[in-house]
Design a protein around this motif. Structure first.
Motif, PDB file in Angstrom:
ATOM      1  N   LYS A  43      -3.747  -1.338   4.102  1.00  0.00           N
ATOM      2  CA  LYS A  43      -2.879  -0.281   4.637  1.00  0.00           C
ATOM      3  C   LYS A  43      -1.863  -0.864   5.619  1.00  0.00           C
ATOM      4  O   LYS A  43      -0.677  -0.550   5.548  1.00  0.00           O
ATOM      5  CB  LYS A  43      -3.723   0.800   5.315  1.00  0.00           C
ATOM      6  CG  LYS A  43      -2.896   1.924   5.919  1.00  0.00           C
ATOM      7  CD  LYS A  43      -3.791   2.958   6.587  1.00  0.00           C
ATOM      8  CE  LYS A  43      -3.006   4.052   7.230  1.00  0.00           C
ATOM      9  NZ  LYS A  43      -2.476   5.034   6.294  1.00  0.00           N
ATOM     10  N   GLU A  44      -2.334  -1.705   6.527  1.00  0.00           N
ATOM     11  CA  GLU A  44      -1.432  -2.305   7.510  1.00  0.00           C
ATOM     12  C   GLU A  44      -0.328  -3.106   6.824  1.00  0.00           C
ATOM     13  O   GLU A  44       0.844  -3.008   7.192  1.00  0.00           O
ATOM     14  CB  GLU A  44      -2.221  -3.199   8.478  1.00  0.00           C
ATOM     15  CG  GLU A  44      -3.082  -2.403   9.440  1.00  0.00           C
ATOM     16  CD  GLU A  44      -4.059  -3.267  10.221  1.00  0.00           C
ATOM     17  OE1 GLU A  44      -4.024  -4.519  10.094  1.00  0.00           O
ATOM     18  OE2 GLU A  44      -4.874  -2.687  10.962  1.00  0.00           O
ATOM     19  N   LYS A  67      -0.861   3.935  -3.546  1.00  0.00           N
ATOM     20  CA  LYS A  67      -2.231   4.414  -3.389  1.00  0.00           C
ATOM     21  C   LYS A  67      -2.281   5.141  -2.054  1.00  0.00           C
ATOM     22  O   LYS A  67      -1.858   4.608  -1.025  1.00  0.00           O
ATOM     23  CB  LYS A  67      -3.232   3.271  -3.396  1.00  0.00           C
ATOM     24  CG  LYS A  67      -4.659   3.787  -3.400  1.00  0.00           C
ATOM     25  CD  LYS A  67      -5.778   2.764  -3.317  1.00  0.00           C
ATOM     26  CE  LYS A  67      -5.516   1.372  -3.641  1.00  0.00           C
ATOM     27  NZ  LYS A  67      -6.681   0.491  -3.368  1.00  0.00           N
ATOM     28  N   LEU A  68      -2.775   6.378  -2.090  1.00  0.00           N
ATOM     29  CA  LEU A  68      -2.869   7.195  -0.884  1.00  0.00           C
ATOM     30  C   LEU A  68      -4.325   7.420  -0.523  1.00  0.00           C
ATOM     31  O   LEU A  68      -5.164   7.631  -1.402  1.00  0.00           O
ATOM     32  CB  LEU A  68      -2.191   8.549  -1.097  1.00  0.00           C
ATOM     33  CG  LEU A  68      -0.739   8.535  -1.542  1.00  0.00           C
ATOM     34  CD1 LEU A  68      -0.218   9.962  -1.681  1.00  0.00           C
ATOM     35  CD2 LEU A  68       0.117   7.736  -0.589  1.00  0.00           C
ATOM     36  N   ILE A 128      -0.195   6.202   2.922  1.00  0.00           N
ATOM     37  CA  ILE A 128      -0.142   5.071   1.993  1.00  0.00           C
ATOM     38  C   ILE A 128      -1.144   4.005   2.419  1.00  0.00           C
ATOM     39  O   ILE A 128      -1.181   3.590   3.572  1.00  0.00           O
ATOM     40  CB  ILE A 128       1.280   4.471   1.939  1.00  0.00           C
ATOM     41  CG1 ILE A 128       2.262   5.482   1.350  1.00  0.00           C
ATOM     42  CG2 ILE A 128       1.296   3.165   1.140  1.00  0.00           C
ATOM     43  CD1 ILE A 128       3.719   5.038   1.376  1.00  0.00           C
ATOM     44  N   THR A 129      -1.959   3.548   1.461  1.00  0.00           N
ATOM     45  CA  THR A 129      -2.890   2.447   1.719  1.00  0.00           C
ATOM     46  C   THR A 129      -2.569   1.214   0.877  1.00  0.00           C
ATOM     47  O   THR A 129      -3.122   0.145   1.125  1.00  0.00           O
ATOM     48  CB  THR A 129      -4.352   2.867   1.486  1.00  0.00           C
ATOM     49  OG1 THR A 129      -4.502   3.336   0.159  1.00  0.00           O
ATOM     50  CG2 THR A 129      -4.764   3.961   2.465  1.00  0.00           C
ATOM     51  N   ASP A 130      -1.708   1.347  -0.103  1.00  0.00           N
ATOM     52  CA  ASP A 130      -1.308   0.212  -0.936  1.00  0.00           C
ATOM     53  C   ASP A 130      -0.142   0.659  -1.813  1.00  0.00           C
ATOM     54  O   ASP A 130       0.106   1.855  -1.944  1.00  0.00           O
ATOM     55  CB  ASP A 130      -2.477  -0.242  -1.814  1.00  0.00           C
ATOM     56  CG  ASP A 130      -2.355  -1.686  -2.298  1.00  0.00           C
ATOM     57  OD1 ASP A 130      -1.350  -2.354  -1.978  1.00  0.00           O
ATOM     58  OD2 ASP A 130      -3.277  -2.144  -3.002  1.00  0.00           O
ATOM     59  N   TRP A 131       0.561  -0.269  -2.397  1.00  0.00           N
ATOM     60  CA  TRP A 131       1.637   0.069  -3.331  1.00  0.00           C
ATOM     61  C   TRP A 131       1.903  -1.099  -4.271  1.00  0.00           C
ATOM     62  O   TRP A 131       1.490  -2.219  -4.023  1.00  0.00           O
ATOM     63  CB  TRP A 131       2.917   0.496  -2.625  1.00  0.00           C
ATOM     64  CG  TRP A 131       3.448  -0.418  -1.553  1.00  0.00           C
ATOM     65  CD1 TRP A 131       3.306  -0.260  -0.207  1.00  0.00           C
ATOM     66  CD2 TRP A 131       4.230  -1.612  -1.728  1.00  0.00           C
ATOM     67  NE1 TRP A 131       3.932  -1.289   0.456  1.00  0.00           N
ATOM     68  CE2 TRP A 131       4.506  -2.127  -0.453  1.00  0.00           C
ATOM     69  CE3 TRP A 131       4.708  -2.290  -2.830  1.00  0.00           C
ATOM     70  CZ2 TRP A 131       5.249  -3.287  -0.253  1.00  0.00           C
ATOM     71  CZ3 TRP A 131       5.442  -3.455  -2.648  1.00  0.00           C
ATOM     72  CH2 TRP A 131       5.706  -3.930  -1.359  1.00  0.00           C
ATOM     73  N   ARG A 132       2.600  -0.783  -5.355  1.00  0.00           N
ATOM     74  CA  ARG A 132       3.028  -1.777  -6.336  1.00  0.00           C
ATOM     75  C   ARG A 132       4.442  -1.439  -6.791  1.00  0.00           C
ATOM     76  O   ARG A 132       4.748  -0.273  -7.029  1.00  0.00           O
ATOM     77  CB  ARG A 132       2.135  -1.784  -7.584  1.00  0.00           C
ATOM     78  CG  ARG A 132       0.679  -2.089  -7.333  1.00  0.00           C
ATOM     79  CD  ARG A 132       0.474  -3.569  -7.022  1.00  0.00           C
ATOM     80  NE  ARG A 132      -0.925  -3.913  -6.885  1.00  0.00           N
ATOM     81  CZ  ARG A 132      -1.615  -3.826  -5.753  1.00  0.00           C
ATOM     82  NH1 ARG A 132      -1.042  -3.378  -4.655  1.00  0.00           N
ATOM     83  NH2 ARG A 132      -2.880  -4.201  -5.707  1.00  0.00           N
TER      84      ARG A 132
END
Length: 157
Positions: A43-44, A67-68, A128-132
């Motif tokens: 997340k950070e 990713k939420l 948001i905890t991740d993204w692509r």
């Protein structure tokens, strides 16, 4: 995942096996868990490097997935845990403000009864905890965003 511990005892003895050895124990709808510490790290990093994803969305919002971490329904919450979240992937539809965006759920949640696959809602970037970023050559994550600089510089040469 390439290897896993088949039991807690095996984990304590550091005896892992190839994941293929556990195939008969897995069902068709496998649920994988990530530690809270790893989720915090992801997340950070995702928020620290959010501007890269935001720029990709400026020209093609659906080129990104996020990713939420969303709060689970009270009946599924563990009373000993301060805050429990289910992590779900969404396709970006676009930013509608500096800290808000619209996105479509890509999978059916287990513990959030009001959300379903295909639902489009407005969310806050703090979730948001991740993204692509999805490209023709693969995907770029917050962990390897530096590859984007190589891709851009290669295309200018």
């Amino acid at each position: 995942m390439l290897f896993a511990y088949p039991s807690e005892e095996a984990m304590n003895q550091h005896q892992y096996v190839p994941i293929t050895d556990l195939a008969d124990k897995m069902d068709d709808n496998l649920l994988c868990m990530i530690t809270n510490a790893e989720t915090r790290r992801m997340k950070e990093m995702a928020l620290e490097r959010l501007d890269y994803m935001r720029r990709a969305c400026a020209s093609d919002p659906e080129s990104a997935i996020v990713k939420l971490g969303l709060r689970v329904d009270p009946e599924f919450a563990d009373p000993d845990e301060k805050e429990q979240k289910e992590h779900i992937w969404f396709r970006m539809k676009g930013f509608i403000g500096p800290d808000t965006f619209q996105a479509e759920a890509l999978n059916e949640p287990y513990y959030i009864s009001s959300l379903h696959c295909g639902d489009v809602n407005v969310y806050h970037v703090s979730e948001i905890t991740d993204w692509r970023i999805l490209t023709e050559d693969g995907q770029i994550s917050p962990d390897d965003i530096y590859l984007l600089n190589y891709t851009i510089s290669d295309s200018k040469s």
